[in-house]
Design a protein around this motif. Structure first.
Motif: not given
Length: 92
Positions: A1, A55, A64, A68
């Motif tokens: 991630m 993040k 977000k 993403t």
């Protein structure tokens, strides 16, 4: 991630203007030129460049999209600050 990202953004108060800016970008307009002309954020003077951030450092809706959303594609994001046109450059 991904833990960090880099993005450009243009902050405006009006959704219609934000949508117009996205249309202009999709038709070949330069992000930095539009940011310098329209953004109400201090980063507008730097062509909308926010640099690299971690993040969770930005407000949730903005965060977000940055972590993403599709890279290099202008996204429309609403936050308490107004309407953002966001272009994510990379994630690490």
């Amino acid at each position: 991630m991904a833990r960090t990202a880099s993005a450009l953004h243009i902050l405006v108060k009006d959704k219609a203007l934000a949508e117009s800016l996205i249309a202009q970008l999709n038709n070949g307009a330069h992000f930095d030129v539009l940011a310098k002309k329209h953004s109400t954020c201090p980063s507008g003077k730097k062509g909308g460049n926010l640099g690299e951030f971690t993040k969770g450092q930005m407000v949730p809706a903005f965060d977000k999209v940055c972590f993403t959303g599709e890279l290099f594609t202008p996204h429309l994001v609403k936050t308490k600050f107004g309407w953002h046109v966001v272009k994510v450059l990379y994630r690490t």
